[in-house]
Design an enzyme around this catalytic site. Structure first.
Site, PDB file in Angstrom:
ATOM      1  N   CYS A 342       0.829  -1.228   0.000  1.00 21.07           N
ATOM      2  CA  CYS A 342       0.000   0.000   0.000  1.00 21.07           C
ATOM      3  C   CYS A 342       0.851   1.261   0.000  1.00 21.07           C
ATOM      4  CB  CYS A 342      -0.948   0.053   1.200  1.00 21.07           C
ATOM      5  SG  CYS A 342      -2.065  -1.332   1.293  1.00 21.07           S
ATOM      6  N   ALA A 343       2.098   1.143  -0.455  1.00 23.98           N
ATOM      7  CA  ALA A 343       2.986   2.312  -0.395  1.00 23.98           C
ATOM      8  C   ALA A 343       3.812   2.403  -1.680  1.00 23.98           C
ATOM      9  CB  ALA A 343       3.884   2.212   0.834  1.00 23.98           C
TER      10      ALA A 343
END
Ligand code: PLP
Length: 384
Positions: A342-343
């Site tokens: 998620c980054a």
């Protein structure tokens, strides 16, 4: 040692197993303290209200928050970051943000950017640390409402110089918002000493609590619009939320079982944090040194021996992250996480946006033997 046959190295996603005290507290909140707090006045409701008060005060003192009313319970770190960013920034405002943030910051800022907030990004070096000179130049260049930065990266483990960033922000009249998702419970965090105006954390990661709860520290002088309106248990005739904290920010029936679980978890942590930080640092350095010594492996982020949160992500010259994670789980019972975590911004900075990486993350309960078994397993999979 393995729990239920699992070597759990995915603490950055969520901590596991939870301390037994957490399970007991949740059961208590669903049983003898199962009323709706701050609504009814019978014994079940009063017991629930007491649980909330105790948890708030435990978590507040863990984070060095002088007045527990400035410590807000929210559904999670993502919610808290949305609340802080959307409650602070308006069209025409300017935000200076690190270029390695999690999507919990990147995506709300993208919405705000579309609505007319100017967002400028602080570059990082290859280890994922922000460039403080660049940060200062950006904040000084134009009036800035907020500086936004994670405390530690969920991809590289890089720890950001939050104290220095607070000085920069405050020297130029800006508010510092910190995403503490990967620092809380893994580093000693005193929000007042750090100078954070807003500090947001997940309850279920390093804080060892259940999912469904997060915390926001809001410095007393900081005004943030509430994101959600609804019942607060009092002043029901008014169309607006009560001005007082924490009620203003906690509309609706609170998740008492999760709050009680978090309180119990943080009580455990408060006793153990000094030893835990030392142990996790020792283990992550052992892990990083071992991984870096494996042929074809690149460890993202700070070099072996350099300070980092207990997270290590790797890429291998020929074994794809998904395959490595799958083999570790299916053949060795080792739980890790592959992908972009998620980054994507952090992966872009590390040069792994196309491939993703395999992340090993350490927490309470992980032992030296677990780390050594994981290293041996990576060696085996990567040698085929
Ligand atoms: N920020 C960082 C750095 C994270 O690693 C995470 C979760 O992985 C979040 C924010 C969001 O936390 P949550 O999913 O608990 O809301």
């Amino acid at each position: 040692m393995p729990h239920d046959g699992i070597i759990y190295l995915d603490h950055a996603a969520t901590s596991w197993p939870k301390p037994p005290e957490v399970l007991e507290a949740i059961a208590y909140a669903l049983g003898p303290a199962g009323g709706n707090p701050n609504r009814s006045a019978h014994r079940l409701a009063l017991a629930a209200a007491r649980l909330m008060l105790e948890s708030r005060s435990t978590v507040a003192s863990f984070f060095g928050v002088p007045d527990a009313r400035d410590l807000l319970f929210v559904p999670g770190c993502t919610f808290g970051l949305n609340m802080a960013l959307k409650g602070l920034l308006e069209p025409g405002d300017r935000a200076v943000v690190s270029s390695v943030e999690h999507n919990a910051v990147v995506r709300p800022l993208a919405v705000l950017e579309k609505a007319g907030v100017e967002v400028v990004r602080i570059p990082t070096d290859r280890s994922g640390r922000i460039d403080l000179d660049a940060a200062e130049a950006l904040v000084a260049a134009r009036p800035t409402k907020a500086v936004v930065c994670q405390h530690a990266s969920n991809v590289t483990g890089a720890i950001q110089p939050i104290g220095d960033l607070a000085d920069i922000a405050h020297d130029h009249g800006a508010i510092l918002v910190v995403d503490g998702a990967q620092a809380a419970g893994h580093l000693k965090v005193d929000v007042t000493a750090l100078g954070a105006d807003v500090y947001v954390a997940s309850g279920h990661k390093g804080l060892l609590g259940p999912q469904g709860i997060g915390v926001v520290y809001l410095a007393p002088v900081i005004e943030v619009r509430e994101l959600v309106q609804g019942g607060s248990g009092g002043d029901s005739g008014s169309l607006t939320m009560p001005a007082a904290r924490p009620d203003r920010y906690e509309a609706g029936t609170p998740p008492v079982p999760a709050i009680a679980g978090l309180g119990a978890a943080v009580e455990v942590l408060s006793r153990e944090i000094d030893a835990l930080v030392v142990q996790e640092q020792r283990l992550v350095q052992r892990l990083v040194a071992g991984l870096a010594a494996i042929d074809g492996v690149r460890v993202l982020g700070p070099a072996p021996g350099e300070e980092r949160a207990p997270v290590a992500s790797i890429v291998h010259a020929s074994v794809e992250p998904d395959r490595l994670a799958y083999e570790l789980d299916s053949r060795y019972g080792i739980a890790v996480r592959a992908g972009l975590h998620c980054a994507p911004a952090a992966h872009a900075a590390a040069g792994t946006l196309e491939t993703g990486a395999v992340r090993f993350s350490i927490g309470r309960g992980v032992t030296e033997a677990d780390v050594d078994l994981a290293l041996e397993a990576v060696r085996e999979v990567c040698s085929k």
